[in-house]
Design a protein around this motif. Structure first.
Motif, PDB file in Angstrom:
ATOM      1  N   LEU A 121       0.809  -1.220   0.000  1.00  0.00           N
ATOM      2  CA  LEU A 121       0.000   0.000   0.000  1.00  0.00           C
ATOM      3  C   LEU A 121       0.844   1.273   0.000  1.00  0.00           C
ATOM      4  CD1 LEU A 121      -2.667  -1.281   2.509  1.00  0.00           C
ATOM      5  CD2 LEU A 121      -3.170  -0.516   0.179  1.00  0.00           C
ATOM      6  N   ARG A 122       2.165   1.128   0.103  1.00  0.00           N
ATOM      7  CA  ARG A 122       3.078   2.284   0.092  1.00  0.00           C
ATOM      8  C   ARG A 122       2.745   3.252   1.225  1.00  0.00           C
ATOM      9  NH1 ARG A 122       5.115  -1.354  -3.354  1.00  0.00           N
ATOM     10  NH2 ARG A 122       5.109  -0.768  -5.556  1.00  0.00           N
ATOM     11  N   ILE A 123       2.622   2.708   2.435  1.00  0.00           N
ATOM     12  CA  ILE A 123       2.331   3.530   3.604  1.00  0.00           C
ATOM     13  C   ILE A 123       3.346   3.197   4.699  1.00  0.00           C
ATOM     14  CG2 ILE A 123      -0.138   3.738   3.103  1.00  0.00           C
ATOM     15  CD1 ILE A 123      -0.652   1.563   5.203  1.00  0.00           C
ATOM     16  N   GLY A 124       3.253   3.923   5.831  1.00  0.00           N
ATOM     17  CA  GLY A 124       4.154   3.655   6.939  1.00  0.00           C
ATOM     18  C   GLY A 124       5.606   3.821   6.541  1.00  0.00           C
ATOM     19  N   GLU A 125       6.424   2.822   6.853  1.00  0.00           N
ATOM     20  CA  GLU A 125       7.850   2.915   6.527  1.00  0.00           C
ATOM     21  C   GLU A 125       8.116   2.890   5.022  1.00  0.00           C
ATOM     22  OE1 GLU A 125      10.216  -0.742   7.394  1.00  0.00           O
ATOM     23  OE2 GLU A 125       8.309  -1.547   8.136  1.00  0.00           O
ATOM     24  N   TYR A 126       7.097   2.556   4.224  1.00  0.00           N
ATOM     25  CA  TYR A 126       7.274   2.499   2.766  1.00  0.00           C
ATOM     26  C   TYR A 126       6.563   3.645   2.052  1.00  0.00           C
ATOM     27  CZ  TYR A 126       8.834  -2.214   3.876  1.00  0.00           C
ATOM     28  OH  TYR A 126       9.510  -3.294   4.407  1.00  0.00           O
ATOM     29  N   LYS A 127       6.194   4.697   2.778  1.00  0.00           N
ATOM     30  CA  LYS A 127       5.468   5.798   2.155  1.00  0.00           C
ATOM     31  C   LYS A 127       6.308   6.535   1.105  1.00  0.00           C
ATOM     32  CE  LYS A 127       6.506   9.106   5.877  1.00  0.00           C
ATOM     33  NZ  LYS A 127       5.879   9.997   6.907  1.00  0.00           N
ATOM     34  N   SER A 128       7.623   6.440   1.219  1.00  0.00           N
ATOM     35  CA  SER A 128       8.483   7.087   0.216  1.00  0.00           C
ATOM     36  C   SER A 128       8.367   6.407  -1.143  1.00  0.00           C
ATOM     37  CB  SER A 128       9.945   7.066   0.680  1.00  0.00           C
ATOM     38  OG  SER A 128      10.410   5.727   0.837  1.00  0.00           O
ATOM     39  N   PHE A 129       7.806   5.179  -1.182  1.00  0.00           N
ATOM     40  CA  PHE A 129       7.612   4.465  -2.443  1.00  0.00           C
ATOM     41  C   PHE A 129       6.429   5.023  -3.236  1.00  0.00           C
ATOM     42  CE2 PHE A 129       9.834   0.126  -1.674  1.00  0.00           C
ATOM     43  CZ  PHE A 129      10.833   0.753  -0.953  1.00  0.00           C
ATOM     44  N   ALA A 130       5.601   5.826  -2.575  1.00  0.00           N
ATOM     45  CA  ALA A 130       4.385   6.338  -3.221  1.00  0.00           C
ATOM     46  C   ALA A 130       4.727   7.530  -4.102  1.00  0.00           C
ATOM     47  CB  ALA A 130       3.355   6.729  -2.166  1.00  0.00           C
ATOM     48  N   GLY A 131       5.164   7.236  -5.320  1.00  0.00           N
ATOM     49  CA  GLY A 131       5.503   8.291  -6.264  1.00  0.00           C
ATOM     50  C   GLY A 131       4.296   8.778  -7.050  1.00  0.00           C
ATOM     51  N   LYS A 132       4.566   9.461  -8.143  1.00  0.00           N
ATOM     52  CA  LYS A 132       3.491  10.042  -8.955  1.00  0.00           C
ATOM     53  C   LYS A 132       2.605   8.985  -9.588  1.00  0.00           C
ATOM     54  CE  LYS A 132       5.950  14.325 -10.084  1.00  0.00           C
ATOM     55  NZ  LYS A 132       6.490  15.183 -11.174  1.00  0.00           N
ATOM     56  N   THR A 133       3.129   7.772  -9.762  1.00  0.00           N
ATOM     57  CA  THR A 133       2.356   6.733 -10.448  1.00  0.00           C
ATOM     58  C   THR A 133       1.603   5.816  -9.482  1.00  0.00           C
ATOM     59  OG1 THR A 133       4.341   5.336 -10.529  1.00  0.00           O
ATOM     60  CG2 THR A 133       3.891   6.717 -12.451  1.00  0.00           C
ATOM     61  N   ILE A 134       1.556   6.177  -8.191  1.00  0.00           N
ATOM     62  CA  ILE A 134       0.872   5.344  -7.208  1.00  0.00           C
ATOM     63  C   ILE A 134      -0.596   5.138  -7.579  1.00  0.00           C
ATOM     64  CG2 ILE A 134       0.349   7.345  -5.747  1.00  0.00           C
ATOM     65  CD1 ILE A 134       1.041   3.761  -4.507  1.00  0.00           C
ATOM     66  N   GLY A 135      -1.195   6.113  -8.244  1.00  0.00           N
ATOM     67  CA  GLY A 135      -2.597   6.016  -8.625  1.00  0.00           C
ATOM     68  C   GLY A 135      -2.898   4.946  -9.648  1.00  0.00           C
ATOM     69  N   ASN A 136      -1.851   4.373 -10.244  1.00  0.00           N
ATOM     70  CA  ASN A 136      -2.054   3.308 -11.237  1.00  0.00           C
ATOM     71  C   ASN A 136      -2.298   1.949 -10.589  1.00  0.00           C
ATOM     72  OD1 ASN A 136      -1.661   5.117 -13.326  1.00  0.00           O
ATOM     73  ND2 ASN A 136       0.520   4.701 -13.488  1.00  0.00           N
TER      74      ASN A 136
ATOM     75  N   THR B  47      -6.265   4.221  -5.931  1.00  0.00           N
ATOM     76  CA  THR B  47      -6.238   5.296  -4.937  1.00  0.00           C
ATOM     77  C   THR B  47      -5.094   6.248  -5.247  1.00  0.00           C
ATOM     78  OG1 THR B  47      -4.737   4.185  -3.401  1.00  0.00           O
ATOM     79  CG2 THR B  47      -7.085   3.698  -3.179  1.00  0.00           C
ATOM     80  N   ARG B  48      -5.293   7.497  -4.922  1.00  0.00           N
ATOM     81  CA  ARG B  48      -4.235   8.496  -5.112  1.00  0.00           C
ATOM     82  C   ARG B  48      -3.753   9.084  -3.787  1.00  0.00           C
ATOM     83  NH1 ARG B  48      -3.395   9.860 -10.289  1.00  0.00           N
ATOM     84  NH2 ARG B  48      -4.970   9.316 -11.832  1.00  0.00           N
ATOM     85  N   LEU B  49      -4.614   9.050  -2.783  1.00  0.00           N
ATOM     86  CA  LEU B  49      -4.316   9.715  -1.526  1.00  0.00           C
ATOM     87  C   LEU B  49      -3.916   8.714  -0.453  1.00  0.00           C
ATOM     88  CD1 LEU B  49      -7.293  12.228  -1.550  1.00  0.00           C
ATOM     89  CD2 LEU B  49      -4.945  12.622  -2.318  1.00  0.00           C
ATOM     90  N   ALA B  50      -2.984   9.147   0.401  1.00  0.00           N
ATOM     91  CA  ALA B  50      -2.459   8.255   1.443  1.00  0.00           C
ATOM     92  C   ALA B  50      -3.554   7.818   2.417  1.00  0.00           C
ATOM     93  CB  ALA B  50      -1.330   8.946   2.194  1.00  0.00           C
ATOM     94  N   TYR B  51      -4.481   8.721   2.738  1.00  0.00           N
ATOM     95  CA  TYR B  51      -5.505   8.343   3.718  1.00  0.00           C
ATOM     96  C   TYR B  51      -6.402   7.231   3.176  1.00  0.00           C
ATOM     97  CZ  TYR B  51      -9.585  10.613   1.551  1.00  0.00           C
ATOM     98  OH  TYR B  51     -10.622  10.932   0.726  1.00  0.00           O
ATOM     99  N   GLU B  52      -6.590   7.166   1.839  1.00  0.00           N
ATOM    100  CA  GLU B  52      -7.382   6.094   1.245  1.00  0.00           C
ATOM    101  C   GLU B  52      -6.677   4.754   1.413  1.00  0.00           C
ATOM    102  OE1 GLU B  52      -9.725   7.919  -2.508  1.00  0.00           O
ATOM    103  OE2 GLU B  52      -7.536   8.019  -2.660  1.00  0.00           O
ATOM    104  N   ARG B  53      -5.381   4.753   1.227  1.00  0.00           N
ATOM    105  CA  ARG B  53      -4.618   3.511   1.381  1.00  0.00           C
ATOM    106  C   ARG B  53      -4.536   3.113   2.846  1.00  0.00           C
ATOM    107  NH1 ARG B  53      -1.644   6.470  -2.081  1.00  0.00           N
ATOM    108  NH2 ARG B  53       0.157   6.676  -0.691  1.00  0.00           N
TER     109      ARG B  53
END
Length: 213
Positions: free
Chosen positions: A48-63, A79-85
């Motif tokens: 989900l690219r959150i927590g310790e991996y939130k830096s992985f959430a780049g511009k293409t996370i919405g794909n 999803t595009r927003l962190a709170y959704e994930r």
């Protein structure tokens, strides 16, 4: 699938990149045991690219396409927003609690590679330079991405009934490919934000967490 393919053709006419699903592959990377609650949290956080991996959430996370639960029904969405994930993360944790997980060899992460093809002519149109490096950018509508996900998911289901080469897998892995010992699917994700290239082919990872009997 005829309906799905018709949707894809319409989206291509509207401007979506004609990326096509080709096949999926299993390998010695496909199965990893999740042996504790802490490991499950780590795996979900990565997917989900959150927590310790939130830096992985780049511009293409919405794909990426993620499994969620709404009104007690499984849904798949981008999803595009962190709170959704984070909301999905909380939902899957509640689902895991409901299943009363036994971490003694009863929870596995499956990773399969979904290969895609595109013509050389179309690929040239997608080439651009980012930070002085040549790369590619694909324009994909929501309907097109969900159609690609449908292809990947149906190919995974079909693999359970096909005679495919599985020499690199253990007996337990082969059993999971055939879905023989699977009780529930805890979570699924298609990671289109990290498309990789191997031997001139591109692939994304379809990740599924299985609860075994």
């Amino acid at each position: 699938m005829r309906d799905v393919n018709r949707v894809m053709k319409r989206e291509i006419k509207k401007g979506s990149t004609p990326l096509q699903f080709e096949q999926l592959n299993f390998g010695d990377y496909s199965y990893n045991e999740i042996s504790s609650h802490e490991k499950l949290v780590q795996v979900l956080s990565y997917l989900l690219r959150i927590g310790e991996y939130k830096s992985f959430a780049g511009k293409t996370i919405g794909n990426n396409v993620y499994m969620d639960i709404k009104w007690k029904k499984v849904v798949f969405k981008r999803t595009r927003l962190a709170y959704e994930r984070n909301d999905i993360f909380a939902t899957i944790k509640r689902l895991a609690k409901k299943y009363k997980l036994d971490f003694a060899g009863k929870l596995y992460l499956e990773t399969v590679r979904c290969y895609f093809t595109i013509s050389e002519e179309e690929l040239k149109k997608c080439r651009y330079n980012y930070k002085r490096k040549d790369t590619y950018a694909f324009v994909l509508s929501n309907k097109y991405i969900m159609a690609l996900y449908t292809h990947c998911l149906l190919a995974r289901k079909a693999a359970a009934f096909e005679n495919i080469e599985l020499n690199s897998l253990s007996e337990e892995g082969i059993s999971m490919v055939k879905l023989e010992n699977v009780r529930e699917v805890l979570f699924q994700a298609l990671l289109l934000d990290d498309i990789k290239y191997k031997e001139s082919k591109m692939y994304a990872e379809l990740c599924i967490i299985y609860v075994l009997y």
